[in-house]
Motif scaffolding. Structure first.
Motif, mmCIF file in Angstrom:
data_model
loop_
_atom_site.group_PDB
_atom_site.id
_atom_site.type_symbol
_atom_site.label_atom_id
_atom_site.label_comp_id
_atom_site.label_asym_id
_atom_site.label_seq_id
_atom_site.Cartn_x
_atom_site.Cartn_y
_atom_site.Cartn_z
ATOM 1 N N ASP A 231 0.823 -1.207 0.000
ATOM 2 C CA ASP A 231 0.000 0.000 0.000
ATOM 3 C C ASP A 231 0.861 1.263 0.000
ATOM 4 O O ASP A 231 1.776 1.421 0.810
ATOM 5 N N SER A 232 0.575 2.136 -0.968
ATOM 6 C CA SER A 232 1.211 3.453 -1.037
ATOM 7 C C SER A 232 0.326 4.338 -1.889
ATOM 8 O O SER A 232 -0.521 3.855 -2.648
ATOM 9 N N ASP A 233 0.525 5.658 -1.799
ATOM 10 C CA ASP A 233 -0.269 6.579 -2.615
ATOM 11 C C ASP A 233 -0.061 6.298 -4.094
ATOM 12 O O ASP A 233 -1.014 6.299 -4.889
ATOM 13 N N SER A 237 -2.876 4.959 -6.747
ATOM 14 C CA SER A 237 -3.169 5.760 -7.933
ATOM 15 C C SER A 237 -3.112 4.894 -9.190
ATOM 16 O O SER A 237 -3.992 4.978 -10.055
ATOM 17 N N ARG A 238 -2.078 4.048 -9.294
ATOM 18 C CA ARG A 238 -1.982 3.168 -10.458
ATOM 19 C C ARG A 238 -3.138 2.167 -10.475
ATOM 20 O O ARG A 238 -3.670 1.832 -11.530
ATOM 21 N N GLY A 239 -3.541 1.688 -9.292
ATOM 22 C CA GLY A 239 -4.672 0.774 -9.221
ATOM 23 C C GLY A 239 -5.959 1.414 -9.716
ATOM 24 O O GLY A 239 -6.755 0.780 -10.423
ATOM 25 N N GLU A 240 -6.155 2.681 -9.362
ATOM 26 C CA GLU A 240 -7.352 3.395 -9.821
ATOM 27 C C GLU A 240 -7.323 3.608 -11.325
ATOM 28 O O GLU A 240 -8.350 3.468 -12.008
ATOM 29 N N ARG A 241 -6.141 3.927 -11.874
ATOM 30 C CA ARG A 241 -6.035 4.127 -13.320
ATOM 31 C C ARG A 241 -6.203 2.793 -14.069
ATOM 32 O O ARG A 241 -6.804 2.746 -15.150
ATOM 33 N N ASP A 286 2.342 -2.998 -12.496
ATOM 34 C CA ASP A 286 3.339 -3.425 -11.521
ATOM 35 C C ASP A 286 2.818 -3.272 -10.088
ATOM 36 O O ASP A 286 2.388 -2.194 -9.690
ATOM 37 N N GLY A 287 2.846 -4.367 -9.329
ATOM 38 C CA GLY A 287 2.418 -4.323 -7.935
ATOM 39 C C GLY A 287 0.932 -4.461 -7.708
ATOM 40 O O GLY A 287 0.470 -4.385 -6.574
ATOM 41 N N LEU A 288 0.152 -4.679 -8.783
ATOM 42 C CA LEU A 288 -1.284 -4.892 -8.644
ATOM 43 C C LEU A 288 -1.564 -6.397 -8.668
ATOM 44 O O LEU A 288 -1.071 -7.115 -9.533
ATOM 45 N N VAL A 289 -2.349 -6.863 -7.711
ATOM 46 C CA VAL A 289 -2.578 -8.300 -7.550
ATOM 47 C C VAL A 289 -4.052 -8.577 -7.298
ATOM 48 O O VAL A 289 -4.854 -7.660 -7.072
#
Length: 312
Positions: A231-233, A237-241, A286-289
């Protein structure tokens, strides 16, 4: 197919001696190595595309010559009253296992894997999402293969399971999900000499272009599981996009289906949209799971959706 719990045991038993006799009679040529080369894993194909020696998931499913020579096993499969997809006897050598993984491919979105052990010992353990069971010979089990799972054969003998894929009927799922009664009340399917029931198998499910409704179903399922590994800002943000990109993709695919249909017109536009979404997703993934099993979101998008949008 995602299930509410890792394991289900069905209240039905099969004649272990009959199963073992038919499986033991298979010649060596019936057993093929694992398609991914997993050591100690082999299979005898029972229902495949065209009834051929194939590990493909897509096409008209038919019994193989091996299943044709196994009357009791055909009775077992027919007795469930469901339509079967790819089905095999899966063999695991002594002292080896199946590495931990989750089944994320498109094939598994609407199908579940049924296990009936044929040869096994108490040292064989099936693990799924932190739970572990021994599936005894002649029993019937389902498990949630979207969750991470693995198998250990810590015995000195081969383990063989009948492993058959189905989406199941309403009666099948009512039977599978009801509370397990005492074992004395379980159904038993004996061998019926001379019986030759029809084993129902899947027809070819493909259209040239995946319909918009199915694309939305697959994408909505992925979006509902999407989370960040750390978890980070910036990750949020990338997850939302990434999520908005998938939503937009569904809108655009639906418009192309409205314009061209799904029979094969306008393939260049469908292919262009697929490529552009793939590239944009790679830049964000990257980093989304996936929340349930921790699998990389980009890998799920590719294997469950993008690779199956257009039939080559």
């Amino acid at each position: 197919m995602r299930l509410p719990q890792p394991f289900y045991q069905l209240p039905v038993l099969f004649d272990v001696a009959c199963l073992q006799t038919e499986v033991a009679a298979l010649p060596d040529e019936a057993w093929a190595p694992h398609p991914d080369g997993v050591p100690g894993n082999s299979a005898a194909r029972l229902i495949t595309v065209g009834g051929a020696e194939s590990d493909a998931h897509v096409g008209q499913m038919l019994p193989t010559r091996w299943l044709a020579g196994m009357p009791y096993l055909r009775q077992v499969l027919a007795g469930f009253g469901v339509v079967w997809s790819r089905s095999r006897l899966m063999r695991l050598a002594p002292g080896v296992g199946v590495p931990e993984h989750a089944d994320i491919n498109y094939h598994w979105h609407n199908r579940v894997r049924l296990h009936i052990p044929v040869f096994t010992t108490p040292e064989v353990r099936f693990h799924c999402d932190g739970q572990s069971v021994h599936m005894a010979a002649g029993e019937t089990w389902l498990f949630d293969n979207w969750r991470r799972h693995h198998v250990e054969n810590n015995s000195t003998v081969e383990r063989v399971h009948l492993v058959a894929d189905t989406s199941g009927t309403s009666d099948f799922w009512q039977f599978a999900r009801k509370p397990l009664p005492p074992r004395t009340q379980w159904r038993t399917l004996p061998m019926k000499p001379g019986a030759n029931p029809q084993v129902l198998t899947e027809a070819d499910q493909r259209s040239v272009v995946m319909p918009a409704a199915e694309v939305q179903l697959l994408i909505d399922d992925l979006r509902g599981e999407l989370t960040v590994a750390a978890d980070s800002d910036e990750a949020r943000s990338r997850g939302e996009r990434f999520d908005r990109l998938l939503e937009s993709f569904v809108f655009d695919w639906r418009q192309l289906c409205a314009l061209h249909g799904t029979a094969g017109r306008g393939l260049a536009q469908f292919d262009g949209l697929t490529h552009s979404v793939h590239q944009a997703a790679r830049a964000l993934g990257d980093g989304l799971v996936m929340r349930t099993n921790g699998v990389d979101a980009m890998l799920v998008l590719e294997k469950r959706v993008l690779q199956h949008l257009i039939v080559e």
